[in-house]
Design an enzyme around this catalytic site. Structure first.
Site, short mmCIF file in Angstrom:
data_model
loop_
_atom_site.label_atom_id
_atom_site.label_comp_id
_atom_site.label_asym_id
_atom_site.label_seq_id
_atom_site.Cartn_x
_atom_site.Cartn_y
_atom_site.Cartn_z
N GLU A 1 9.98 2.04 10.45
CA GLU A 1 10.94 3.15 10.31
C GLU A 1 10.11 4.41 10.42
O GLU A 1 9.31 4.73 9.55
CB GLU A 1 11.66 3.04 8.96
N ASP B 1 -6.16 4.51 1.83
CA ASP B 1 -5.67 5.30 2.94
C ASP B 1 -5.27 4.41 4.11
O ASP B 1 -5.54 3.20 4.12
CB ASP B 1 -6.71 6.35 3.38
N GLY B 2 -4.62 5.03 5.09
CA GLY B 2 -4.11 4.26 6.21
C GLY B 2 -5.20 3.70 7.10
O GLY B 2 -5.09 2.56 7.58
N VAL C 1 -7.15 0.74 4.25
CA VAL C 1 -6.29 -0.29 3.66
C VAL C 1 -5.10 -0.59 4.57
O VAL C 1 -4.73 -1.75 4.77
CB VAL C 1 -5.84 0.13 2.25
N GLY C 2 -4.49 0.46 5.13
CA GLY C 2 -3.37 0.23 6.04
C GLY C 2 -3.77 -0.61 7.23
O GLY C 2 -3.06 -1.56 7.62
N LYS D 1 0.87 -1.18 0.00
CA LYS D 1 0.00 0.00 0.00
C LYS D 1 0.90 1.23 0.00
O LYS D 1 1.47 1.60 1.02
CB LYS D 1 -0.90 0.07 1.24
N CYS E 1 13.03 11.94 6.88
CA CYS E 1 12.93 11.58 8.30
C CYS E 1 14.28 11.66 9.01
O CYS E 1 14.33 11.83 10.23
CB CYS E 1 12.35 10.18 8.43
N GLU F 1 8.88 16.89 15.14
CA GLU F 1 9.34 16.73 13.76
C GLU F 1 8.52 17.66 12.86
O GLU F 1 7.31 17.50 12.72
CB GLU F 1 9.17 15.28 13.30
#
Length: 479
Positions: A245, A202-203, A206-207, A170, A279, A378
Site C-alpha cells: 500500500e 530502519d528500512g 531491518v526492512g 518492523k 496517503c 505526493e
C-alpha cells in the site's frame, strides 16, 4: 523519556544482537522523546526462526481458538487505550483529540473488524468432488509507516492472526512508541510465543532483511512507492508474495452541480487532517472553471480556519513528522510558486508563534495545471492544489492522469451522474459525497499505489494460500 531498547522475540523481551541506540524525536518540540534499539539482519533471523517454529502449531489452531485470542486482544487494547493515544502524541506530535478519537480508535476498529470477519469466514468450499481450502500462507513480514502507526499495524496484524499466520513486525523507527504499546497488549492477551515478533530498525537494514529473508513467506509493506519498489526487488529472489500500500495523489472531483461550500470545505479538511500525512488525502481538487472563484474563496476560509499548534493546545493540526519532511514540504510549496501557482492560503515558512516544532502552514495553491510538480508529486503535508476544468470528461481525464491510484473523491447533486463519474475513476477506493469510512470496504490502490487490499474480508486473502484437493469427495459408485 521512553526507553524501549529490547525487541520482542519468541514471547520474550530480548536484547539486540548488536546494541545500537536511536533517538526518537517529538516533532512538536524537536526534543528527544525516547530511545529505541536499531536491529540487524541477525535480529531478524532470530525472529523469523521463532515465527517458523510457532507456525507449526499456530497454523493448526481452530477458528474458535483464534476468535478467543482476538477477543482477549481487544479487551487488553481497551485497557491500554489511553496509553496508546499518548504514545502516538509523543511520537507524532499528534493533537490529543486526534490521537484519542482517530489514531488510537483505528487500531481497535481493525481488531473488531477482523474478529467479525473471522466468525463468518469460509475457509473451505466444496465444488463437486474437489475441496478448495484457504490455508495460512506462513511467516509474514510486516513493515509499517509512521503516519497512522497503529492503524497500519492493526490492519496487518489482525488479519494475519485471524488466518493462522505468524509474523515479524518492523514499525517505523521514527514513530515506534505505539508499536511498543501494541506489543505489550498482545503479550498481555496471551498471544503464543513466536506468533508475533517485533524488531525495530530502519528500512535499509531491518526492512531489507525481512523482505529478502527466505524464511518469510509474504511481506506486507506500507510506505512510499520508491521504498515499495525496493521491497519488491528484495523479495523477488525468493518469489515470496508481496503486498503493498503505497503513495497517492488523490483527485477530488467537484462536479458542476455540487454544493461548492460543502464539497470544498470537506475537501480542505480532508487534506489538512493529520497534518496532511495521509496517503489517501484528496490533495488535487478539480473544480469547474466557471465556479473557480467561488471555490477559491471557500478553500481560503477553510484553510485559514485550520488552527495549528501544540498537541495539547486544542489546535486542529500539529506538526509534520520530522525536519526532513518539513524541508521536503517547503521545497514543494516553493516549487509550486516558482511554477506559477497562486498562494490562496498559507505558503512557505512556519506559522506565526511556532518557531519550535515542525509546523507547516495550512496551504492552498490555485491556478495549478496537472503537469506541474505540485500536482504530480505526493507532498505529504497540509497542502492542497486546485485545478480547473471545463467539461466533466476533461475532469475525469485529469483525475486519472497520475501514476497513482489509491483513492479518489467525487461530489455532486445528481446521484446517478455522480455514480457514473465515480465508476470512471481509476482508483482502488472512491468516496462519493463525503461518505463515512467503511472498515469492511477494501483499501488499496491501482498503478503505483500498490497491489492487494487491506481492511475487512479482502484483507484475509493476502494472508491465505489456496489449495485444491481433487477427489476429496469420490463419485458415488455406479449402480
Amino acid at each position: 523519556m521512553r526507553e524501549y531498547l529490547k525487541f520482542y522475540i519468541d514471547g520474550a523481551w530480548v536484547d539486540p544482537v548488536t546494541p545500537k541506540t536511536f533517538d526518537v524525536i517529538n516533532p512538536a518540540t524537536e526534543a528527544v522523546a525516547g530511545h529505541i534499539s536499531l536491529g540487524s539482519a541477525a535480529d531478524v533471523d532470530r525472529a523469523v526462526k521463532a515465527a517458523r517454529r510457532a507456525f507449526e502449531t499456530y497454523s493448526q489452531t481452530s477458528v474458535d481458538q483464534r476468535v478467543a485470542l482476538l477477543e482477549r486482544i481487544i479487551t487488553e487494547y481497551q485497557k491500554r487505550y489511553a496509553d496508546m493515544a499518548a504514545a502516538i502524541t509523543d511520537e507524532m506530535g499528534a493533537p490529543v483529540a486526534l490521537a484519542q478519537k482517530a489514531q488510537a480508535a483505528m487500531g481497535q476498529a481493525h481488531l473488531q473488524t477482523a474478529l467479525s470477519v473471522l466468525k463468518h469466514y469460509h475457509f473451505e468450499e466444496q465444488r463437486g468432488s474437489t475441496l478448495i481450502r484457504k490455508e495460512p500462507i506462513g511467516v509474514c513480514g510486516l513493515i509499517t509507516p509512521w503516519n497512522w502507526p497503529v492503524n497500519q499495524i492493526a490492519c496487518k496484524v489482525a488479519p494475519a492472526l485471524a488466518t493462522g499466520c505468524t509474523m515479524v513486525l518492523k514499525p517505523s523507527e521514527i514513530a515506534p512508541f505505539s508499536a511498543q504499546v501494541w506489543t505489550e497488549i498482545l503479550h498481555a492477551a496471551g498471544v503464543p510465543a513466536g506468533v508475533f515478533n517485533l524488531v525495530n530498525g530502519d528500512g535499509l537494514t531491518v526492512g531489507a532483511a525481512i523482505s529478502s529473508h527466505p524464511g518469510v513467506d509474504m511481506v506486507s509493506f506500507t510506505g512510499s512507492t520508491g521504498a515499495g519498489i525496493e521491497v519488491a526487488r528484495n523479495a523477488a529472489p525468493s518469489v515470496k508474495r508481496v503486498h503493498q500500500e503505497l503513495g497517492g495523489k488523490s483527485p477530488n472531483l467537484i462536479l458542476p452541480d455540487a454544493d461548492i461550500k460543502r464539497a470544498v470545505t470537506n475537501g480542505v479538511r480532508g487534506v489538512m487532517t493529520n497534518s496532511g500525512q495521509s496517503c489517501n488525502a484528496p490533495t488535487r481538487m478539480l473544480v469547474p472553471n466557471a465556479r473557480m472563484d467561488e471555490a477559491i474563496a471557500v478553500a481560503k476560509a477553510a484553510a485559514e480556519g485550520t488552527t495549528v499548534g501544540a498537541p495539547d493546545s486544542g489546535a486542529t493540526i500539529g506538526p509534520v513528522i520530522s525536519k526532513r519532511q518539513w524541508d521536503k514540504i517547503q521545497g514543494l510549496i516553493n516549487k509550486g510558486i516558482e511554477e506559477g501557482a497562486t498562494v490562496v492560503a498559507g505558503g512557505p515558512g512556519k506559522p506565526d508563534g511556532l518557531a519550535t516544532g515542525y509546523y507547516v502552514k495550512p496551504t492552498v495553491l490555485a491556478n495549478v495545471s496537472n503537469d506541474k510538480t505540485v500536482a504530480r508529486e505526493e507532498i505529504f503535508g497540509p497542502v492542497l492544489v486546485m485545478i480547473g476544468y471545463d467539461t466533466v470528461d476533461e475532469a475525469v481525464q485529469i483525475a486519472n492522469d497520475t501514476p497513482y491510484g489509491l483513492a479518489a473523491y467525487v461530489s455532486g447533486t445528481d446521484v446517478d451522474a455522480t455514480r457514473k463519474v465515480a465508476a470512471r475513476l481509476r482508483a482502488g477506493q472512491v468516496n462519493i459525497n463525503g461518505a463515512a469510512p467503511d472498515f469492511m470496504a477494501p483499501f488499496g490502490g491501482y498503478k503505483q499505489s500498490g497491489n492487494g487490499r487491506e481492511w475487512g474480508d479482502h484483507a484475509f486473502a493476502e494472508f491465505l494460500e489456496v489449495k485444491a484437493m481433487l477427489g476429496f469427495a469420490p463419485k458415488p459408485a455406479a449402480t
